[in-house]
Design a protein around this motif. Structure first.
Motif, short mmCIF file in Angstrom:
data_model
loop_
_atom_site.label_atom_id
_atom_site.label_comp_id
_atom_site.label_asym_id
_atom_site.label_seq_id
_atom_site.Cartn_x
_atom_site.Cartn_y
_atom_site.Cartn_z
N PHE A 59 0.80 -1.21 0.00
CA PHE A 59 0.00 0.00 0.00
C PHE A 59 0.85 1.28 0.00
O PHE A 59 0.57 2.23 -0.74
N VAL A 60 1.88 1.31 0.84
CA VAL A 60 2.73 2.50 0.91
C VAL A 60 3.40 2.74 -0.44
O VAL A 60 3.51 3.89 -0.90
N ASP A 61 3.82 1.66 -1.11
CA ASP A 61 4.43 1.81 -2.43
C ASP A 61 3.43 2.37 -3.44
O ASP A 61 3.80 3.21 -4.28
N ILE A 62 2.19 1.91 -3.34
CA ILE A 62 1.16 2.41 -4.26
C ILE A 62 0.93 3.90 -4.03
O ILE A 62 0.87 4.69 -4.97
N VAL A 63 0.80 4.28 -2.75
CA VAL A 63 0.61 5.69 -2.42
C VAL A 63 1.79 6.52 -2.92
O VAL A 63 1.62 7.58 -3.53
N GLU A 64 3.00 6.03 -2.68
CA GLU A 64 4.20 6.76 -3.10
C GLU A 64 4.19 6.99 -4.61
O GLU A 64 4.43 8.11 -5.08
N ASN A 65 3.90 5.96 -5.37
CA ASN A 65 3.93 6.09 -6.83
C ASN A 65 2.88 7.08 -7.33
O ASN A 65 3.17 7.92 -8.19
N VAL A 66 1.66 6.98 -6.79
CA VAL A 66 0.59 7.87 -7.25
C VAL A 66 0.88 9.32 -6.88
O VAL A 66 0.74 10.23 -7.71
N VAL A 67 1.29 9.56 -5.63
CA VAL A 67 1.55 10.92 -5.19
C VAL A 67 2.73 11.53 -5.94
O VAL A 67 2.66 12.68 -6.41
N ILE A 68 3.80 10.79 -6.09
CA ILE A 68 4.97 11.32 -6.79
C ILE A 68 4.66 11.58 -8.26
O ILE A 68 5.11 12.59 -8.83
N ASP A 69 3.88 10.71 -8.89
CA ASP A 69 3.51 10.94 -10.29
C ASP A 69 2.71 12.24 -10.43
O ASP A 69 2.94 13.02 -11.36
N ARG A 70 1.77 12.47 -9.52
CA ARG A 70 0.98 13.70 -9.58
C ARG A 70 1.85 14.93 -9.33
O ARG A 70 1.70 15.96 -9.99
N LEU A 71 2.76 14.83 -8.36
CA LEU A 71 3.65 15.95 -8.08
C LEU A 71 4.58 16.22 -9.26
O LEU A 71 4.83 17.37 -9.62
N ALA A 72 5.08 15.17 -9.87
CA ALA A 72 5.98 15.32 -11.00
C ALA A 72 5.27 16.02 -12.16
O ALA A 72 5.84 16.89 -12.83
N ASP A 73 4.01 15.66 -12.39
CA ASP A 73 3.24 16.32 -13.46
C ASP A 73 3.01 17.78 -13.13
O ASP A 73 3.17 18.66 -13.98
N SER A 74 2.60 18.06 -11.89
CA SER A 74 2.30 19.43 -11.51
C SER A 74 3.54 20.32 -11.51
O SER A 74 3.49 21.48 -11.94
N LEU A 75 4.67 19.76 -11.06
CA LEU A 75 5.91 20.53 -11.00
C LEU A 75 6.70 20.45 -12.30
O LEU A 75 7.80 21.02 -12.40
N LYS A 76 6.16 19.69 -13.27
CA LYS A 76 6.77 19.56 -14.60
C LYS A 76 8.18 19.01 -14.51
O LYS A 76 9.14 19.56 -15.08
N LEU A 77 8.29 17.90 -13.78
CA LEU A 77 9.59 17.26 -13.62
C LEU A 77 9.76 16.16 -14.64
O LEU A 77 8.84 15.38 -14.90
N SER A 78 10.92 16.08 -15.21
CA SER A 78 11.23 14.98 -16.12
C SER A 78 11.74 13.80 -15.29
O SER A 78 12.23 13.98 -14.17
N PRO A 79 11.62 12.56 -15.80
CA PRO A 79 12.08 11.40 -15.02
C PRO A 79 13.53 11.51 -14.58
O PRO A 79 13.90 11.04 -13.52
N SER A 80 14.36 12.16 -15.37
CA SER A 80 15.78 12.26 -15.03
C SER A 80 16.09 13.44 -14.15
O SER A 80 17.19 13.57 -13.62
#
Length: 338
Positions: free
Chosen positions: A315-336
């Motif tokens: 569950f914690v891994d699922i939460v981490e992935n979803v939250v970080i993906d949303r933050l990355a999109d909002s902050l316009k972060l590239s994977p690298s």
């Protein structure tokens, strides 16, 4: 008529004041509440109560309440009772019923004093200043103009709140904060200020901050991390404050699972980022998030992860992935992180 006089006239015509703090109230909210109560007393209101939701778990907040001898009651559905024309309901350091407080959405609020970035603020009296660094600054201004007695407890509370909200005048401070601090300085208790500034830290808080260090992900100048599950909600802003000081980091966002929600806390010194808007963009459709240019926070009900049990090892891994993906999109972060 000035805002201070307008507020005093409204209070003078009432018999009872109820101040509802935002959930998990911090020093800015608490000191502002204390000052509003003092103004209400000067206006002749003897019946006053302070209500709050969530918890008061941060060591600094508990010390603040104890040392300043404040009496707060936990909000319940029956807390407000039957309201009449002589009963006023006030918000300080937040603005909207149902958003970071226990009031049902749409509840009429008489007094709103706030500095957060929100829309559609309504009330019989509204002083909403997004350009001010702390709500306590606004209340300190009222106290001065209305010639309310500034005894040590009130001066210390307001001064500490202004310093804490602006991280020692380094975050979001304006000339208004300096003016307020200058007026309060000679009335404050220096020893009490020192005690409030250095509260004891629990082992659980240290563990949570340690977890945030271990779990950090850095993309360019942005650091994202989580503390997993914790009962120490207030460890999140402490972790965010600490991680934001790491070399090369300009933006830090820390989240964790607290009871039945995901809590977030964020800090930035990057002039290109309005962190409150970034959090709102990332999570406004699934929870409550927002804040100022340099600091923000949010709460996301775990219901958005329907289908997963909260005791699932993944569950914690699922939460981490979803939250970080949303933050990355909002902050316009590239994977690298480029």
């Amino acid at each position: 008529m000035t805002k201070a006089r307008e507020l005093f006239e409204l209070l003078a015509g009432a018999e009872e004041l109820t101040v509802v703090c935002h959930n998990n109230p911090d020093p800015d909210c608490l000191a502002s509440t204390l000052a509003l109560g003092r103004i209400a007393a000067e206006a002749g209101i003897d019946e006053r109560q302070i209500l709050y939701g969530g918890s008061i778990s941060h060591q600094q907040n508990r010390a603040f309440i104890n040392l300043l001898d404040m009496e707060l009651e936990l909000f319940t559905p029956d807390s407000l009772g039957e309201r009449d024309a002589g009963s006023l309901l006030a918000f300080v350091d937040h603005s909207l019923p149902g958003v970071n407080n226990e009031l049902p959405e749409g509840t009429p609020v008489d007094i709103v004093i706030d500095h957060h970035s929100v829309d559609d603020v309504e009330g019989r009296f509204v002083d909403h200043r997004e350009d001010i660094g702390a709500t306590a600054t606004i209340l300190a201004e009222y106290v001065r103009e209305l010639d309310v007695t500034v005894e040590e407890t009130l001066a210390t509370g307001l001064l500490f709140a202004i310093r804490r909200e602006t991280l020692g005048f380094l975050r979001g401070a304006t000339t208004a904060e300096y003016d307020a601090a200058g007026a309060l300085h000679n009335h404050a208790d220096r020893d009490l200020l020192r005690t409030l500034s250095t509260p004891s830290v629990s082992g659980a808080t240290i563990d949570a901050i340690s977890d945030s260090i271990d779990n950090r992900i850095v993309r360019g100048s942005v650091l994202l991390s989580h503390v997993g599950r914790t009962d120490e909600r207030d460890a999140l802003p402490q972790a965010a404050d600490y991680l934001a000081t790491l070399e090369g980091v300009e933006t830090a966002v820390v989240f964790g699972i607290v009871e039945d929600a995901i809590e977030l806390s964020a800090r930035t010194t990057d002039s290109r980022i309005h962190i409150g808007n970034a959090l709102k963009e990332a999570f406004d459709d699934v929870g409550s998030a927002g804040g100022h240019r340099e600091m923000g926070g949010g709460e996301i009900p775990l219901g958005i992860f329907a289908g997963y049990r909260t005791d699932d090892e993944r569950f914690v891994d699922i939460v981490e992935n979803v939250v970080i993906d949303r933050l990355a999109d909002s902050l316009k972060l590239s994977p690298s992180g480029d």
